[in-house]
Design an enzyme around this catalytic site. Structure first.
Site, mmCIF file in Angstrom:
data_model
loop_
_atom_site.group_PDB
_atom_site.id
_atom_site.type_symbol
_atom_site.label_atom_id
_atom_site.label_comp_id
_atom_site.label_asym_id
_atom_site.label_seq_id
_atom_site.Cartn_x
_atom_site.Cartn_y
_atom_site.Cartn_z
ATOM 1 N N LYS A 49 -15.432 30.069 60.134
ATOM 2 C CA LYS A 49 -14.456 31.061 60.615
ATOM 3 C C LYS A 49 -13.455 31.402 59.495
ATOM 4 C CE LYS A 49 -15.259 29.490 65.280
ATOM 5 N NZ LYS A 49 -14.816 29.423 66.663
ATOM 6 N N ASN A 98 -20.013 27.329 61.289
ATOM 7 C CA ASN A 98 -19.269 28.583 61.220
ATOM 8 C C ASN A 98 -17.833 28.220 60.851
ATOM 9 O OD1 ASN A 98 -17.914 30.970 61.681
ATOM 10 N ND2 ASN A 98 -18.231 30.967 63.911
ATOM 11 N N HIS A 155 -20.217 37.478 67.211
ATOM 12 C CA HIS A 155 -19.474 36.308 67.678
ATOM 13 C C HIS A 155 -18.433 36.762 68.697
ATOM 14 C CE1 HIS A 155 -16.814 32.872 67.771
ATOM 15 N NE2 HIS A 155 -17.821 32.159 67.297
ATOM 16 N N GLY A 203 -13.920 26.274 70.822
ATOM 17 C CA GLY A 203 -12.631 25.825 70.303
ATOM 18 C C GLY A 203 -11.744 25.132 71.320
ATOM 19 N N GLU A 233 -15.459 36.036 69.093
ATOM 20 C CA GLU A 233 -14.145 36.368 68.521
ATOM 21 C C GLU A 233 -14.154 37.783 67.949
ATOM 22 O OE1 GLU A 233 -13.948 32.868 66.080
ATOM 23 O OE2 GLU A 233 -13.714 31.673 67.887
ATOM 24 N N GLU A 244 -23.153 30.971 73.285
ATOM 25 C CA GLU A 244 -21.826 30.383 73.128
ATOM 26 C C GLU A 244 -20.929 30.831 74.275
ATOM 27 O OE1 GLU A 244 -21.043 29.268 68.753
ATOM 28 O OE2 GLU A 244 -20.412 31.334 69.017
ATOM 29 N N SER A 269 -17.655 23.862 71.134
ATOM 30 C CA SER A 269 -17.190 22.464 71.129
ATOM 31 C C SER A 269 -18.316 21.442 70.978
ATOM 32 C CB SER A 269 -16.354 22.171 72.386
ATOM 33 O OG SER A 269 -15.198 22.999 72.390
HETATM 34 P P1 PGA Z 1 -16.318 25.499 68.111
HETATM 35 O O1 PGA Z 1 -16.774 26.967 67.693
HETATM 36 O O2 PGA Z 1 -17.432 24.562 67.710
HETATM 37 O O3 PGA Z 1 -15.064 25.264 67.369
HETATM 38 O O4 PGA Z 1 -16.133 25.507 69.588
HETATM 39 C C1 PGA Z 1 -18.106 27.381 67.832
HETATM 40 C C2 PGA Z 1 -18.235 28.823 67.414
HETATM 41 O O5 PGA Z 1 -17.314 29.603 67.671
HETATM 42 O O6 PGA Z 1 -19.250 29.215 66.816
#
Ligand code: PGA
Length: 255
Positions: free
Chosen positions: A11, A9, A97, A175, A99, A169, A214
């Site tokens: 982003k 992803n 997601h 992140g 976010e 998640e 992560s």
């Molecule tokens: P990350 O993000 O691997 O940077 O923690 C995962 C995601 O948001 O899908």
């Protein structure tokens, strides 16, 4: 054979030139691995899907989008429809997601509309669920997951459930560089599998469950080996070709 999907992803990162380069680097890395058994997916920003499509043509890497709107066309300024993404050859769309839930007020009800519209188009939705730190600390992890799954999968019939990918998640792990522990991932994935099996019978068994938050080259082996983990949704690490490739290699060694 264990099913594995390694999904990047990206982003809101990369421009057209950077997306092309990232794809090229991945392609070079993958030629060193023969007969890939895992599915590998990248989800660039909308503006870069065309260049990603051109660059990945006839390759094993699949590509998809990070969001969509559920109406097929019309006066919805700024939105991107599923037929538009389908026309570009997207085979997966990430939905819900955290976010998007947190910054763009996406509700479980809207996510459900998107899941249904995506399924009707023949594209695979990757529906994200997961609790915040506050929710975990107040012991409401499983009631949150239950709400997100129950509303998000409303009106989905058992024969359709295995066409949906679910990504667990935990918001606090995204992140942050601190992934959930093996025990936490095991517990959540077992719970999700049980929920799906209770609700959808045997069809619930074949749903692909991804872990995200992560995930990196250090923890991939332990986490991807867990029974009900069928791959990962990877943010930060998917922007680094070497790291993403090493996670793919780990997945290949586990299958
Ligand atoms: P990350 O993000 O691997 O940077 O923690 C995962 C995601 O948001 O899908």
């Amino acid at each position: 054979m264990k099913k594995m999907l390694i999904a990047g992803n990206w982003k809101m990162n990369t421009n057209v030139v950077q997306s092309k380069k990232l794809c090229e680097d991945l392609l070079v890395g993958l030629t060193q691995m023969n007969s890939l058994k895992s599915k590998v997916l990248v989800c660039p920003p909308f503006t870069n899907i065309q260049i990603v499509s051109d660059t990945l043509k006839n390759s094993v890497i699949l590509y998809g989008a990070q969001n969509c709107y559920y109406e097929p066309q019309g006066a919805f300024t700024g939105e991107i429809s599923i037929p538009m993404l389908s026309h570009l050859g997207c085979t997966y769309i990430i939905i819900g997601h955290s976010e998007r839930r947190a910054y763009f007020s996406e509700t479980d009800e809207a996510i459900n509309k998107k899941v249904i519209a995506i399924l009707n188009s023949g594209i695979t939705p990757i529906m994200c669920i997961g609790e915040t730190l506050e929710e975990r600390q107040s012991n409401s992890t499983f009631s949150v997951l239950e709400r997100q799954l129950t509303i998000g999968l409303n009106n989905i019939t058992p024969d359709k459930i295995s066409d949906i990918v679910i990504a667990y998640e935990p918001v606090w792990a995204i992140g942050t560089g601190i992934a959930a522990t093996t025990e936490q991932v095991h517990e959540a994935h077992t719970w999700i599998r049980n929920y799906l099996t209770e609700k959808f019978g045997q069809f619930g068994q074949s749903v692909i469950l991804l872990y995200g938050g992560s995930l990196n080259s250090e923890n991939a082996d332990t986490l991807l080996k867990l029974d009900d983990v069928n791959g990962g949704l990877i943010g930060g690490a998917s922007l680094k070709p070497d790291v993403f490739l090493s996670i793919i290699k780990t997945a290949e060694s586990i299958i």
